[in-house]
Motif scaffolding. Structure first.
Motif, PDB file in Angstrom:
ATOM      1  N   SER A  72       6.372  11.703  -0.751  1.00  0.00           N
ATOM      2  CA  SER A  72       7.456  11.242   0.096  1.00  0.00           C
ATOM      3  C   SER A  72       6.926  10.168   1.043  1.00  0.00           C
ATOM      4  O   SER A  72       5.716   9.991   1.215  1.00  0.00           O
ATOM      5  CB  SER A  72       8.032  12.407   0.904  1.00  0.00           C
ATOM      6  N   TYR A  73       7.851   9.476   1.687  1.00  0.00           N
ATOM      7  CA  TYR A  73       7.463   8.450   2.656  1.00  0.00           C
ATOM      8  C   TYR A  73       6.570   9.043   3.748  1.00  0.00           C
ATOM      9  O   TYR A  73       5.530   8.470   4.095  1.00  0.00           O
ATOM     10  CB  TYR A  73       8.728   7.844   3.264  1.00  0.00           C
ATOM     11  N   ASP A  74       6.974  10.195   4.289  1.00  0.00           N
ATOM     12  CA  ASP A  74       6.208  10.807   5.386  1.00  0.00           C
ATOM     13  C   ASP A  74       4.826  11.245   4.944  1.00  0.00           C
ATOM     14  O   ASP A  74       3.836  11.037   5.673  1.00  0.00           O
ATOM     15  CB  ASP A  74       6.977  11.993   5.963  1.00  0.00           C
ATOM     16  N   ARG A  75       4.736  11.872   3.781  1.00  0.00           N
ATOM     17  CA  ARG A  75       3.419  12.343   3.309  1.00  0.00           C
ATOM     18  C   ARG A  75       2.497  11.175   2.977  1.00  0.00           C
ATOM     19  O   ARG A  75       1.295  11.226   3.226  1.00  0.00           O
ATOM     20  CB  ARG A  75       3.580  13.264   2.101  1.00  0.00           C
ATOM     21  N   ALA A  76       3.048  10.127   2.402  1.00  0.00           N
ATOM     22  CA  ALA A  76       2.237   8.941   2.102  1.00  0.00           C
ATOM     23  C   ALA A  76       1.739   8.294   3.389  1.00  0.00           C
ATOM     24  O   ALA A  76       0.561   7.909   3.490  1.00  0.00           O
ATOM     25  CB  ALA A  76       3.055   7.941   1.285  1.00  0.00           C
ATOM     26  N   ASN A  77       2.599   8.204   4.380  1.00  0.00           N
ATOM     27  CA  ASN A  77       2.189   7.649   5.665  1.00  0.00           C
ATOM     28  C   ASN A  77       1.095   8.478   6.310  1.00  0.00           C
ATOM     29  O   ASN A  77       0.162   7.941   6.928  1.00  0.00           O
ATOM     30  CB  ASN A  77       3.396   7.558   6.607  1.00  0.00           C
ATOM     31  N   ALA A  78       1.199   9.809   6.195  1.00  0.00           N
ATOM     32  CA  ALA A  78       0.193  10.694   6.785  1.00  0.00           C
ATOM     33  C   ALA A  78      -1.171  10.443   6.161  1.00  0.00           C
ATOM     34  O   ALA A  78      -2.193  10.440   6.864  1.00  0.00           O
ATOM     35  CB  ALA A  78       0.595  12.159   6.605  1.00  0.00           C
ATOM     36  N   ARG A  79      -1.213  10.208   4.868  1.00  0.00           N
ATOM     37  CA  ARG A  79      -2.493   9.946   4.197  1.00  0.00           C
ATOM     38  C   ARG A  79      -3.073   8.592   4.609  1.00  0.00           C
ATOM     39  O   ARG A  79      -4.282   8.449   4.799  1.00  0.00           O
ATOM     40  CB  ARG A  79      -2.313  10.036   2.681  1.00  0.00           C
ATOM     41  N   ILE A  80      -2.220   7.602   4.733  1.00  0.00           N
ATOM     42  CA  ILE A  80      -2.678   6.278   5.172  1.00  0.00           C
ATOM     43  C   ILE A  80      -3.199   6.345   6.602  1.00  0.00           C
ATOM     44  O   ILE A  80      -4.261   5.790   6.933  1.00  0.00           O
ATOM     45  CB  ILE A  80      -1.540   5.245   5.051  1.00  0.00           C
ATOM     46  N   ASN A  81      -2.473   7.035   7.461  1.00  0.00           N
ATOM     47  CA  ASN A  81      -2.852   7.107   8.876  1.00  0.00           C
ATOM     48  C   ASN A  81      -4.071   7.986   9.119  1.00  0.00           C
ATOM     49  O   ASN A  81      -4.663   7.923  10.206  1.00  0.00           O
ATOM     50  CB  ASN A  81      -1.675   7.621   9.703  1.00  0.00           C
ATOM     51  N   ALA A  82      -4.466   8.788   8.129  1.00  0.00           N
ATOM     52  CA  ALA A  82      -5.650   9.631   8.274  1.00  0.00           C
ATOM     53  C   ALA A  82      -6.937   8.814   8.163  1.00  0.00           C
ATOM     54  O   ALA A  82      -8.025   9.300   8.502  1.00  0.00           O
ATOM     55  CB  ALA A  82      -5.648  10.741   7.222  1.00  0.00           C
ATOM     56  N   GLN A  83      -6.826   7.570   7.691  1.00  0.00           N
ATOM     57  CA  GLN A  83      -7.992   6.714   7.535  1.00  0.00           C
ATOM     58  C   GLN A  83      -8.026   5.668   8.650  1.00  0.00           C
ATOM     59  O   GLN A  83      -7.030   5.410   9.316  1.00  0.00           O
ATOM     60  CB  GLN A  83      -7.959   6.014   6.174  1.00  0.00           C
ATOM     61  N   GLN A 131       0.829  -1.210   0.000  1.00  0.00           N
ATOM     62  CA  GLN A 131       0.000   0.000   0.000  1.00  0.00           C
ATOM     63  C   GLN A 131       0.866   1.265   0.000  1.00  0.00           C
ATOM     64  O   GLN A 131       0.628   2.190  -0.789  1.00  0.00           O
ATOM     65  CB  GLN A 131      -0.923   0.005   1.223  1.00  0.00           C
ATOM     66  N   LEU A 132       1.859   1.297   0.868  1.00  0.00           N
ATOM     67  CA  LEU A 132       2.730   2.466   0.967  1.00  0.00           C
ATOM     68  C   LEU A 132       3.493   2.686  -0.337  1.00  0.00           C
ATOM     69  O   LEU A 132       3.579   3.818  -0.843  1.00  0.00           O
ATOM     70  CB  LEU A 132       3.697   2.295   2.132  1.00  0.00           C
ATOM     71  N   GLU A 133       4.026   1.621  -0.893  1.00  0.00           N
ATOM     72  CA  GLU A 133       4.785   1.743  -2.142  1.00  0.00           C
ATOM     73  C   GLU A 133       3.898   2.219  -3.281  1.00  0.00           C
ATOM     74  O   GLU A 133       4.298   3.092  -4.071  1.00  0.00           O
ATOM     75  CB  GLU A 133       5.419   0.388  -2.490  1.00  0.00           C
ATOM     76  N   ARG A 134       2.701   1.660  -3.378  1.00  0.00           N
ATOM     77  CA  ARG A 134       1.789   2.080  -4.453  1.00  0.00           C
ATOM     78  C   ARG A 134       1.418   3.546  -4.323  1.00  0.00           C
ATOM     79  O   ARG A 134       1.365   4.274  -5.320  1.00  0.00           O
ATOM     80  CB  ARG A 134       0.518   1.219  -4.408  1.00  0.00           C
ATOM     81  N   LEU A 135       1.143   3.991  -3.103  1.00  0.00           N
ATOM     82  CA  LEU A 135       0.737   5.377  -2.898  1.00  0.00           C
ATOM     83  C   LEU A 135       1.877   6.336  -3.232  1.00  0.00           C
ATOM     84  O   LEU A 135       1.657   7.374  -3.871  1.00  0.00           O
ATOM     85  CB  LEU A 135       0.281   5.577  -1.453  1.00  0.00           C
ATOM     86  N   MET A 136       3.089   6.016  -2.811  1.00  0.00           N
ATOM     87  CA  MET A 136       4.232   6.869  -3.111  1.00  0.00           C
ATOM     88  C   MET A 136       4.454   6.969  -4.616  1.00  0.00           C
ATOM     89  O   MET A 136       4.700   8.056  -5.146  1.00  0.00           O
ATOM     90  CB  MET A 136       5.481   6.331  -2.415  1.00  0.00           C
ATOM     91  N   GLN A 137       4.334   5.851  -5.322  1.00  0.00           N
ATOM     92  CA  GLN A 137       4.540   5.853  -6.765  1.00  0.00           C
ATOM     93  C   GLN A 137       3.404   6.550  -7.494  1.00  0.00           C
ATOM     94  O   GLN A 137       3.629   7.335  -8.429  1.00  0.00           O
ATOM     95  CB  GLN A 137       4.699   4.419  -7.265  1.00  0.00           C
ATOM     96  N   ARG A 138       2.183   6.275  -7.077  1.00  0.00           N
ATOM     97  CA  ARG A 138       1.018   6.835  -7.769  1.00  0.00           C
ATOM     98  C   ARG A 138       0.935   8.346  -7.655  1.00  0.00           C
ATOM     99  O   ARG A 138       0.678   9.045  -8.636  1.00  0.00           O
ATOM    100  CB  ARG A 138      -0.265   6.209  -7.208  1.00  0.00           C
ATOM    101  N   ASP A 139       1.138   8.861  -6.441  1.00  0.00           N
ATOM    102  CA  ASP A 139       0.939  10.285  -6.200  1.00  0.00           C
ATOM    103  C   ASP A 139       2.238  11.072  -6.082  1.00  0.00           C
ATOM    104  O   ASP A 139       2.214  12.280  -5.839  1.00  0.00           O
ATOM    105  CB  ASP A 139       0.111  10.485  -4.918  1.00  0.00           C
ATOM    106  N   GLY A 140       3.361  10.406  -6.248  1.00  0.00           N
ATOM    107  CA  GLY A 140       4.631  11.094  -6.162  1.00  0.00           C
ATOM    108  C   GLY A 140       4.909  11.674  -4.785  1.00  0.00           C
ATOM    109  O   GLY A 140       5.460  12.773  -4.661  1.00  0.00           O
TER     110      GLY A 140
END
Length: 245
Positions: free
Chosen positions: A198-209, A187-196
């Motif tokens: 960073s690790y921290d920003r992708a984690n923040a979006r995942i943790n918001a749900q 999930q983290l890898e797909r989100l980072m690649q899809r939306d360009g």
């Protein structure tokens, strides 16, 4: 349809788990109408809408693009780092999205069901749910709960794609809930690649749900999309055609 069934599949999951790929497959391979929360959420903030006006009033004109549309990346930078701001925004948008789901579900049922039959004849077991919206008018949606689902010719199936199905308390709009799962690393890898991101920003979006594991615990169906699309599509085919006696 004669004495048929209305099957309302609530399709949800975590961000970047593959909900769009599966909803597209359900549309293209099975011909099911797709009702998408993301589309309604975009409608809610169209230029000139009261909701967009409220957003501009809260965050200033810089939240807009030069053409007057909402600057979504900038808004995302605000709400995914601030739970209070995210909650405020959801309070503006979720009632509109709920209302659109009710309207479109009723419209699809009416369009695909003979006029003489009426939705109250679609099943012997029904749940009548009322929804109160901003204008305080009561709308009623008749949906049915079944002990088993299958795909005979007398079944009308609609797919409601709702990323925040649990968070927005919209589970009552569905007769069954499908959660799309993939492993946290995928999930983290797909989100980072899809939306360009960073690790921290992708984690923040995942943790918001809501954690994906909690969504899976509340699901009727869990689709594991950690591997290939062909693999998850086989799971979808099995669930569409299943029939529990």
């Amino acid at each position: 349809m004669s004495d048929g069934i209305v099957r309302l599949i609530g399709l949800t999951g975590g961000i970047a788990t593959g909900k769009t790929a599966i909803s597209n497959y359900l549309r293209d391979a099975w011909g099911f109408p797709i009702l998408d929360a993301d589309i309604y959420a975009r409608e809610a903030v169209n230029p000139g809408s009261p909701i967009l006006d409220s957003i501009v009033e809260r965050y200033g004109a810089l939240i807009l693009l030069p053409d007057g549309n909402l600057n979504r990346p900038e808004l995302g930078n605000i709400i995914f780092c601030n739970a209070a701001e995210r909650e405020w925004l959801e309070q503006q948008i979720h009632p509109y999205v709920r209302r659109r789901f009710v309207e479109e579900t009723q419209s699809c049922i009416a369009a695909l069901t003979p006029v003489s039959q009426g939705t109250h004849h679609l099943s012997t077991k029904t749940q009548e749910t009322g929804f109160v919206h901003r204008d305080q008018k009561l709308e009623r949606s008749i949906v049915e709960k079944n002990s088993g689902f299958c795909a005979p010719t007398d079944t009308l199936t609609l797919v409601l794609v709702v990323p925040l199905l649990f968070e927005a308390n919209m589970t009552d709009l569905c007769t069954e809930i499908w959660v799309v799962y993939c492993s946290p690393g995928v999930q983290l890898e797909r989100l980072m690649q899809r939306d360009g991101l960073s690790y921290d920003r992708a984690n923040a979006r995942i943790n918001a749900q809501l954690p994906l594991a909690q969504k899976c615990q509340q699901a009727d169906v869990v689709l594991d999309n950690s591997s290939t699309l062909d693999s998850v599509f086989l799971q979808v085919d099995s669930q569409v055609s299943r029939c529990e006696i």
